[in-house]
Design an enzyme around this catalytic site. Sequence first.
Site: not given
Length: 294
Positions: A183, A199, A201
């Site tokens: 989200r 995060n 990736h």
Amino acid sequence: MLLEGQLPWPSCRVMDCGGKRSATPLWPAATVSIHRLVPPSESAVVASLCRRSPKSPVRPLTPHPLLVAANSALAGVTLQRSTKRMSDAQKFRIGVLGSGKGSNFVAIADAIRAGQVPAEVAIVLSDVENAGILERARERNIPARFIAPGKFRTKLEDEAEAAFVAALRETKVDLVVLAGFMRIIKSGLMNAFPNRIINIHPSLLPSFPGLEAWKQALDHGVKFTGCTVHFVDAGVDSGPIIGQQTVPVLDDDTPETLHQRIHTAEHELYPKCVAAIARGEVEVRGRRVVGKLR
Ligand code: GRF
């Protein structure tokens, strides 16, 4: 890519990284050290950026003037140092957000249990009621909660986002770890945890930001790809890079086989990055993140 209006940040673009979408502002050109954090309600944001974990090597830190000024203007809080969390022996607390199977969460939780990461997972939150990540957390007796995302497909409704923020604040997390969270993260979360969202990736950024990064790499014909852990900033998969791990692209790779090997690399890299942050061994100097992963 979306634009979040009415933020105290200049602008806030939203990225979609390997299926995950998120965004947060980053102080421009500020030099900060990443370590323990108390919620803004407990002390000034600047103060939180100046402390080190009690378990971290003690090194005097001074907030960058830009950071002080920006925080002062932005947060409207008194710049006073809080000693509340400095004096206790509480572990560095992370909150994990995920929508999928949670293999990166498992890698971090296992590394914590093995004593490789001086932290604890305070809570796992998901926008998907039957997400594997919640089950994996409950198996480990880690608090895990589903929070209904609301009516939108790609972003949280305001109420839902507020519930995420409340849950993270209630559990006093020092760092928000995105592990396949599908989200868009809006201003509520970003403002609650400035510079405290990371995060992973599935490419060697800045190559192949966005969706299906492994497929992009394969289609482009690169010989090496990999994964990147980064702070989340206002761009698309563009925040300061904490760590990267390479993965060779083999002649007979399919998107699936390549993705699988990248996933394996992620499980090695993410715990190391969380550990470095928890130990207070990571410093952000503008675009550069300085510190050793081990
Ligand atoms: C990972 O591949 C990561 O790169 C991306 O989302 C995926 C999450 O996988 N951001 P898992 O739920 O941790 O297995």
